[in-house]
Design a protein around this motif. Structure first.
Motif, PDB file in Angstrom:
ATOM      1  N   GLY A 181     -37.423 -22.093  19.059  1.00 40.11           N
ATOM      2  CA  GLY A 181     -36.636 -22.791  20.059  1.00 40.11           C
ATOM      3  C   GLY A 181     -35.225 -23.123  19.599  1.00 40.11           C
ATOM      4  N   VAL A 182     -34.870 -22.746  18.364  1.00 39.14           N
ATOM      5  CA  VAL A 182     -33.494 -22.957  17.918  1.00 39.14           C
ATOM      6  C   VAL A 182     -32.968 -21.653  17.357  1.00 39.14           C
ATOM      7  CG1 VAL A 182     -33.405 -25.412  17.415  1.00 39.14           C
ATOM      8  CG2 VAL A 182     -34.445 -23.846  15.787  1.00 39.14           C
ATOM      9  N   ASP A 183     -31.652 -21.508  17.467  1.00 38.32           N
ATOM     10  CA  ASP A 183     -30.998 -20.292  17.002  1.00 38.32           C
ATOM     11  C   ASP A 183     -30.348 -20.588  15.657  1.00 38.32           C
ATOM     12  OD1 ASP A 183     -29.781 -17.813  16.925  1.00 38.32           O
ATOM     13  OD2 ASP A 183     -28.017 -18.516  18.004  1.00 38.32           O
ATOM     14  N   GLU A 184     -31.136 -21.174  14.729  1.00 35.76           N
ATOM     15  CA  GLU A 184     -30.516 -21.579  13.459  1.00 35.76           C
ATOM     16  C   GLU A 184     -31.383 -21.167  12.289  1.00 35.76           C
ATOM     17  OE1 GLU A 184     -29.156 -25.397  12.804  1.00 35.76           O
ATOM     18  OE2 GLU A 184     -27.670 -25.356  14.418  1.00 35.76           O
ATOM     19  N   VAL A 185     -30.718 -20.875  11.185  1.00 31.56           N
ATOM     20  CA  VAL A 185     -31.452 -20.598   9.950  1.00 31.56           C
ATOM     21  C   VAL A 185     -31.650 -21.921   9.237  1.00 31.56           C
ATOM     22  CG1 VAL A 185     -31.565 -19.101   7.955  1.00 31.56           C
ATOM     23  CG2 VAL A 185     -30.038 -18.553   9.833  1.00 31.56           C
ATOM     24  N   GLU A 186     -32.922 -22.296   9.074  1.00 29.98           N
ATOM     25  CA  GLU A 186     -33.198 -23.531   8.344  1.00 29.98           C
ATOM     26  C   GLU A 186     -33.071 -23.268   6.852  1.00 29.98           C
ATOM     27  OE1 GLU A 186     -33.951 -26.353   9.853  1.00 29.98           O
ATOM     28  OE2 GLU A 186     -33.813 -25.461  11.835  1.00 29.98           O
ATOM     29  N   ASP A 187     -32.990 -24.353   6.067  1.00 34.13           N
ATOM     30  CA  ASP A 187     -33.040 -24.193   4.610  1.00 34.13           C
ATOM     31  C   ASP A 187     -34.402 -23.650   4.229  1.00 34.13           C
ATOM     32  OD1 ASP A 187     -30.549 -24.922   4.135  1.00 34.13           O
ATOM     33  OD2 ASP A 187     -30.979 -26.881   3.269  1.00 34.13           O
ATOM     34  N   ASP A 188     -34.424 -22.814   3.209  1.00 34.46           N
ATOM     35  CA  ASP A 188     -35.666 -22.195   2.790  1.00 34.46           C
ATOM     36  C   ASP A 188     -36.603 -23.251   2.213  1.00 34.46           C
ATOM     37  OD1 ASP A 188     -37.303 -19.948   2.289  1.00 34.46           O
ATOM     38  OD2 ASP A 188     -36.862 -20.192   0.170  1.00 34.46           O
ATOM     39  N   PRO A 189     -37.780 -23.448   2.808  1.00 29.93           N
ATOM     40  CA  PRO A 189     -38.661 -24.518   2.325  1.00 29.93           C
ATOM     41  C   PRO A 189     -39.148 -24.283   0.894  1.00 29.93           C
ATOM     42  CG  PRO A 189     -39.748 -23.199   4.013  1.00 29.93           C
ATOM     43  CD  PRO A 189     -38.333 -22.745   3.967  1.00 29.93           C
ATOM     44  N   GLU A 190     -39.353 -22.991   0.553  1.00 27.28           N
ATOM     45  CA  GLU A 190     -39.833 -22.698  -0.810  1.00 27.28           C
ATOM     46  C   GLU A 190     -38.781 -23.116  -1.844  1.00 27.28           C
ATOM     47  OE1 GLU A 190     -42.462 -21.920  -3.426  1.00 27.28           O
ATOM     48  OE2 GLU A 190     -42.941 -21.676  -1.312  1.00 27.28           O
ATOM     49  N   ASP A 191     -37.524 -22.817  -1.545  1.00 30.13           N
ATOM     50  CA  ASP A 191     -36.453 -23.210  -2.459  1.00 30.13           C
ATOM     51  C   ASP A 191     -36.360 -24.727  -2.550  1.00 30.13           C
ATOM     52  OD1 ASP A 191     -35.908 -20.655  -2.968  1.00 30.13           O
ATOM     53  OD2 ASP A 191     -34.096 -20.520  -1.756  1.00 30.13           O
ATOM     54  N   ALA A 192     -36.563 -25.383  -1.418  1.00 31.36           N
ATOM     55  CA  ALA A 192     -36.491 -26.844  -1.418  1.00 31.36           C
ATOM     56  C   ALA A 192     -37.583 -27.413  -2.315  1.00 31.36           C
ATOM     57  CB  ALA A 192     -36.640 -27.362   0.005  1.00 31.36           C
ATOM     58  N   ARG A 193     -38.770 -26.788  -2.253  1.00 26.40           N
ATOM     59  CA  ARG A 193     -39.868 -27.258  -3.109  1.00 26.40           C
ATOM     60  C   ARG A 193     -39.530 -27.067  -4.584  1.00 26.40           C
ATOM     61  NH1 ARG A 193     -43.555 -25.992   0.753  1.00 26.40           N
ATOM     62  NH2 ARG A 193     -43.686 -23.787   0.236  1.00 26.40           N
ATOM     63  N   THR A 194     -38.973 -25.866  -4.891  1.00 25.81           N
ATOM     64  CA  THR A 194     -38.579 -25.605  -6.278  1.00 25.81           C
ATOM     65  C   THR A 194     -37.614 -26.680  -6.761  1.00 25.81           C
ATOM     66  OG1 THR A 194     -38.695 -23.277  -5.723  1.00 25.81           O
ATOM     67  CG2 THR A 194     -37.683 -23.828  -7.817  1.00 25.81           C
ATOM     68  N   LEU A 195     -36.672 -26.988  -5.900  1.00 24.36           N
ATOM     69  CA  LEU A 195     -35.654 -27.981  -6.240  1.00 24.36           C
ATOM     70  C   LEU A 195     -36.316 -29.324  -6.522  1.00 24.36           C
ATOM     71  CD1 LEU A 195     -32.516 -27.893  -6.222  1.00 24.36           C
ATOM     72  CD2 LEU A 195     -32.643 -29.026  -4.016  1.00 24.36           C
ATOM     73  N   ALA A 196     -37.207 -29.725  -5.607  1.00 19.00           N
ATOM     74  CA  ALA A 196     -37.865 -31.020  -5.765  1.00 19.00           C
ATOM     75  C   ALA A 196     -38.715 -31.026  -7.029  1.00 19.00           C
ATOM     76  CB  ALA A 196     -38.720 -31.313  -4.538  1.00 19.00           C
ATOM     77  N   ALA A 197     -39.416 -29.902  -7.270  1.00 21.63           N
ATOM     78  CA  ALA A 197     -40.301 -29.839  -8.437  1.00 21.63           C
ATOM     79  C   ALA A 197     -39.477 -29.918  -9.717  1.00 21.63           C
ATOM     80  CB  ALA A 197     -41.114 -28.549  -8.411  1.00 21.63           C
ATOM     81  N   ALA A 198     -38.342 -29.228  -9.725  1.00 17.15           N
ATOM     82  CA  ALA A 198     -37.513 -29.243 -10.922  1.00 17.15           C
ATOM     83  C   ALA A 198     -36.985 -30.651 -11.180  1.00 17.15           C
ATOM     84  CB  ALA A 198     -36.359 -28.275 -10.761  1.00 17.15           C
ATOM     85  N   ARG A 199     -36.656 -31.355 -10.115  1.00 18.71           N
ATOM     86  CA  ARG A 199     -36.133 -32.709 -10.287  1.00 18.71           C
ATOM     87  C   ARG A 199     -37.221 -33.653 -10.781  1.00 18.71           C
ATOM     88  NH1 ARG A 199     -32.318 -32.534  -5.279  1.00 18.71           N
ATOM     89  NH2 ARG A 199     -30.528 -31.573  -6.267  1.00 18.71           N
ATOM     90  N   ALA A 200     -38.450 -33.429 -10.249  1.00 21.24           N
ATOM     91  CA  ALA A 200     -39.521 -34.370 -10.601  1.00 21.24           C
ATOM     92  C   ALA A 200     -40.256 -33.926 -11.861  1.00 21.24           C
ATOM     93  CB  ALA A 200     -40.494 -34.487  -9.444  1.00 21.24           C
TER      94      ALA A 200
END
Lengths: 135, 893
Positions: A96-115
């Motif tokens: 329903g949107v014409d947008e590229v969201e941020d990649d969730p897998e990359d976001a997880r990697t980022l969060a995991a690296a931070r934590a």
């Protein structure tokens, strides 16, 4: 070398890159189309100065080789744009949107690296093995 | 050997493909390949000749599979075959509670192939490939119960340790190959080079061998690998894979045994491992762990015996190698049976099994006694031969080994006591039922072999001597049950007595021994792994931001800016510049630029698409000015079709784009400007290299005589560069099919029938046929006049688009579906190519035939015409595919 065409190519590339950097899928497709035009123009610049259309037998013809390249390039760009449009249509229909969201897998990697959770998982496994060995 | 290796791998693949519901007994199918290995190796016993087999792989890189079948290879193969037979027999009974038993056995078959390769490899690269293949198989087998996290962790640890060791081995072997100029291990060992490079190489080779054979400080992976199902432990982690390092040391020691780099590493580490492994085994409660540390200790002993490179010791060492493999495999199967029948392997919970399972006890007693070197068993014969020779050649090491033998007895007694003794403070362990034949008999056979070879060592003497002489041609010595009275016998008997006396008090030994740990590389291993993980996480976090625009920006700018910087650094030679060729060109370019900038700025979706089309149209006009009519036609037609595609997709979406944050847009615009400037510079730079002669001049000359066409661009497309066109048409075809696949199933085609637009529909009756007629003309005349398959296809496509616009609910091209059209087009192009190949010997070679028709007169038909018809069909199919893809959306609204 034809300055007008070179500058126009630069303008098209600038617009194309600007569009490709957007979040909306359809604008990205537009940007790629723009880059396609720029590419064909670059081939045209390589064609050198204008001449009579390249039909044999003739003299002073325009260089036919870049033209042949450009012709197939146009068709390929078109086919490519169709594929991307289909992708955009599908994405819009499903999300329903014409947008590229941020990649969730990359976001997880980022969060995991931070934590540093990756570390913890590994330590746990190492503990399990050493427990097995100490039996 | 070649056939065996390939056959084992093949049968592994076949077994892995068997349906799962066949259960554990299907594992017995693997008896056949192992029987083949046994028979093959058995038939070669006593054959003292050496044969070399070669399987060419990447010959130019020196990468051939070269097998050198000598006595040691036959000996190892026979062990693999016999132990493998027993283990497979056992597996059929044992694995009934294990998931995916056939998959497990299948990997064991592949492992056996790899192990044969390690035993017989002569080429250093062959050795490395098979060496690592055993590590990979071990990984799969240890991690077989991958639902358990410790199985996964152990498997990974085992793989990393042995795999990294394998890399060190590769480096060492390559250095040795470099020093000798030969990749043959046999040649390297024969030449025995010296020097600093060789010292480094030997240490690296030893790192590989020691890690594979679980020596200090790499020993930690082997007890962890006990997470594997017991048949795997019996086969890989006692009898075969962990012996790979010993085999390697055996092959190298005769040549390099005197080398200080070799001797200062292998003997001390072997001795340390022997002692520490035995001591740690005395404190373990899990029977499998006890056996694992026992294996570590025994491997240390073998390292010492082989590592010395003493000719007189080799025969005893080879025999001990065999005795340990037979006995240890049997002991692991005994533990497996206990575990299977009672559900525990903890010696603190087992009691009285000697009475409830007497047969198993006898087997365990015989196997353990053989491993510990008690007469009259094979292990005794072997150890006696080794000790006798060693006390003679290297007394100090010899007495060390005697002490080690005593320690072996201590943990062996502990094992038997722990598994079978009646312990007053423990309830007798209930045994559900007597173990079946497959759970007992295989261990019994291996233990029985230990008895037979012990009493009649002559049965294996030839086998052992040939194996020893393969690495040490002057190996001397014989195997005797009765060595004769002398120091060696007294030493052995003394060690046995001391060991048994101490071992009879297992609990006191356990209390007495401090909680020593072996000096272990595990902490370093874990720290390295965690450090790598942290570094990887940090790298990923600082580069993988998850944002597509970010990624695209980085790619675009680096791919443009990096070459530009290089170009500027080298100095741009500005070519001869002209402002423009004509006023028209400047005006058209200006319009295009304005449209492009407007396209970037506008917030309306449709306006943006139309402005893109306007840019395209102006580019088409530039082609007209340039003298490129084919290009202009193509460009204009493509723009027309594109606009339709954009409209079909965009009308479902909001009219305007949502506003973006200003700073973000400014940054994106800056990125665009940098990219545009880079392209201008690059083009100027490229132009400075312009060749004075246009690239196509030669083609202009050749077009008419060779390709029979006046339209030079077309002759290039269909003839001179036909293969290129075939590729590009294929890309277009894939894109069309992909678009259809992406949009398929998005909406169900509930046909909303609407009346066609009356005016357009009527006009179409006239316009569409005319367009198709012109398209046909462009197609047929394209070889000589403006036109060709691409242009004609686009025009025909436009005709279809017109029909569609008039009546969106009807199928756009009637009964002509895009898929058959595209398939037929590609098939036609390939057919023309293949025909050219067949007739003229070149793919896509062109030809023509001429004949006279009544009305048209003389007609020349070129094969490239059919090629162009193929292009035409694909392009028409592409346009129809576009309509089909986006039409479904029309129906849904």
């Amino acid at each position: 070398m034809n300055v007008t065409l070179v500058v126009l190519t630069g303008v098209l590339v600038a617009v194309g890159v600007f569009l490709v950097l957007q979040r909306e899928l359809t604008r990205i497709v537009l940007g790629l189309g723009m880059l396609g035009h720029a590419g064909v123009l670059a081939l045209l610049v390589a064609d050198g100065s204008p001449g009579t259309p390249p039909f044999a037998p003739a003299r002073d013809v325009a260089d036919p080789l870049p033209q042949a390249f450009a012709l197939t390039a146009i068709v390929i760009t078109f086919a490519f744009a169709l594929l991307l449009l289909a992708l955009a249509a599908r994405s819009f229909r499903i999300h329903g949107v014409d947008e590229v969201e941020d990649d969730p897998e990359d976001a997880r990697t980022l969060a995991a690296a931070r934590a540093n959770t990756a570390d913890e998982a590994d330590t746990e496994a190492a503990d399990l093995i050493s427990e097995l060995r100490e039996r | 050997m070649r056939a065996l290796v390939l056959g084992l791998i093949g049968s592994g693949v076949l077994l892995g493909a068997l349906p799962r519901r066949l259960g554990a007994r299907a594992a017995w199918a693997a008896l056949v390949p192992f029987a083949a290995v046994t028979v093959w190796a058995g038939a070669r016993v006593g054959d003292s000749g050496v044969s070399v087999e070669r399987l060419s792989w990447v010959h130019d890189l020196g990468l051939d599979l070269v097998f050198r079948i000598d006595g040691l290879a036959v000996f190892a193969s026979l062990l693999i075959g016999v132990v493998g037979l027993a283990v497979i027999w056992f597996s059929g009974g044992y694995l009934d509670h294990t998931s995916r038993p056939t998959a497990l056995v299948a990997v064991m078959l592949v492992f056996a192939a790899a192990m044969l390769g390690v035993a017989a490899a002569d080429n250093v690269l062959t050795l490395f490939v098979f060496w690592e293949l055993t590590s990979v198989c071990s990984f799969l087998l240890v991690g077989h119960e991958h639902e358990r996290s410790y199985a996964r962790a152990s498997a990974r640890q085992a793989l990393l340790v042995t795999g990294l060791g394998g890399l060190a081995l590769l480096a060492g072997l390559l250095l040795l190959a470099d020093a000798t100029g030969s990749t043959s291990i046999h040649t390297i060992v024969n030449q025995a080079p010296t020097g600093a490079q060789v010292s480094v190489a030997l240490v690296l080779v030893l790192v590989g061998a020691l890690s594979k054979s679980a020596q200090v400080p790499f020993q930690f992976w082997l007890p962890g690998a006990m997470a594997a199902p017991t048949p795997v432990s019996a086969f890989l982690h006692s009898a075969t894979m962990v012996k790979a390092g010993v085999l390697l040391v055996a092959r190298f020691a005769p040549a390099f045994g005197d080398h200080s780099a070799w001797r200062s590493v292998v003997v001390p580490i072997g001795a340390l491992t022997m002692a520490m492994g035995a001591l740690v085994a005395c404190r373990r409660h899990d029977l499998k762990q006890l056996l694992a540390y026992g294996t570590v200790s025994q491997l240390g002993l073998l390292m010492v015996l082989f590592g010395l490179g003493e000719p007189t010791v080799t025969i005893g060492a080879v025999a001990l190698f065999g005795a340990h493999a037979l006995g240890k495999a049997a002991l692991f199967m005994v533990v497996g049976t206990i575990d299977h029948q009672t559900g525990t392997r903890d010696l603190r919970r087992l009691s009285g099994l000697g009475r409830t399972m007497p047969g198993l006890f006898v087997i365990a007693l015989l196997a353990a006694a053989s491993v510990a070197g008690v007469p009259p068993l094979f292990g005794f014969v072997a150890k006696e031969a080794a000790i006798a020779a060693l006390l003679d050649a290297q007394p100090l090491v010899g007495w060390l080994v005697v002490a080690g033998a005593a320690l072996t007895l201590v943990y062996t007694v502990r094992f038997l006591w722990g598994a079978f003794a009646r312990k007053p403070e423990v309830e007798p362990t209930p045994v559900a039922h007597r173990p079946g034949v497959p759970l007992v008999a295989p261990a019994g056979v291996l233990a029985g072999l230990g008895v037979v070879f012990g009493i009649v060592p002559g049965l294996v003497e030839t086998l052992v001597r040939d194996a020893a002489r393969a690495v040490e041609p002057v190996a001397t010595g014989t195997l005797h049950l009765w060595p004769g009275l002398g120091v060696p016998l007294f030493a052995s008997v003394g060690a046995i007595v001391v060991g048994v006396v101490i071992g009879m008090r297992p609990l006191r030994v356990e209390r007495f021994l401090p909680a020593w740990r072996l000096p272990s590389g595990e902490a370093a291993f874990a720290a390295t792994q965690n450090g790598l993980r942290r570094a990887a996480g940090w790298t990923a976090a600082s580069t993988q931001r998850g944002s597509l625009p970010w990624y695209v920006g980085v790619i675009a700018l680096s791919s443009l800016v990096v070459p530009t910087v290089v170009l500027v650094e080298r100095g741009v030679e500005v070519p001869e510049l002209t402002v423009a060729s004509s006023v028209a060109q400047v005006l058209i370019a200006l319009t295009a630029a304005v449209c492009a900038v407007a396209c970037a700025i506008t917030r309306r979706r449709l306006s943006a698409a139309i402005l893109l089309g306007a840019v395209g149209a102006n580019v088409g006009l530039l082609f007209v000015v340039q003298g490129a009519p084919d290009l202009a036609l193509t460009q204009l037609f493509v723009e027309a079709v594109s606009i339709v595609a954009f409209v079909l997709v965009l009308r479902a979406q909001p009219v305007r784009y949502a506003p973006a944050r200003r700073p973000l847009q400014v940054r994106r615009a800056l990125a665009g400007l940098v990219a545009g400037a880079a392209v201008v510079l690059l083009m100027l730079g490229a132009g400075s290299d312009a060749r004075p002669v246009p690239a196509g001049d030669e083609l202009v000359e050749r077009a008419l005589p060779e390709a029979g066409g006046r339209n030079i661009v077309n002759t290039i497309i269909v003839d001179f560069r036909g293969f290129d066109t075939l590729g590009e048409t294929t890309v277009a075809a894939i894109a069309a099919l992909g678009a259809m696949a992406l949009t398929a199933g998005l909406t169900r085609a509930g046909h909303v029938r609407r009346r066609p637009a009356p005016l357009l529909d009527t006009a179409n009756r006239l316009v569409v046929p005319s367009m198709l007629a012109v398209s046909l003309y462009l197609l047929l005349a394209g070889h000589n006049r403006p036109g060709g398959g691409f242009i004609a296809g686009l025009l025909a496509g436009l005709a279809v688009v017109l029909r569609f616009v008039a009546d969106p609910a009807a199928p756009p091209a009637g009964r002509v579906g895009p898929r058959p059209l595209i398939a037929a087009g590609l098939a036609l192009m390939v057919t023309v190519g293949v025909l050219g190949w067949w007739i003229d010997g070149d793919f896509l070679a062109s030809g023509y035939t001429s004949f006279t028709l009544p009305v048209f007169g003389a007609v020349k038909v070129f094969s490239v015409l059919f090629f162009d018809i193929g292009v035409f069909a694909v392009v028409v199919g592409l346009v129809i595919a576009m309509l089909e893809s986006f039409r479904l959306r029309e129906v849904a609204q």
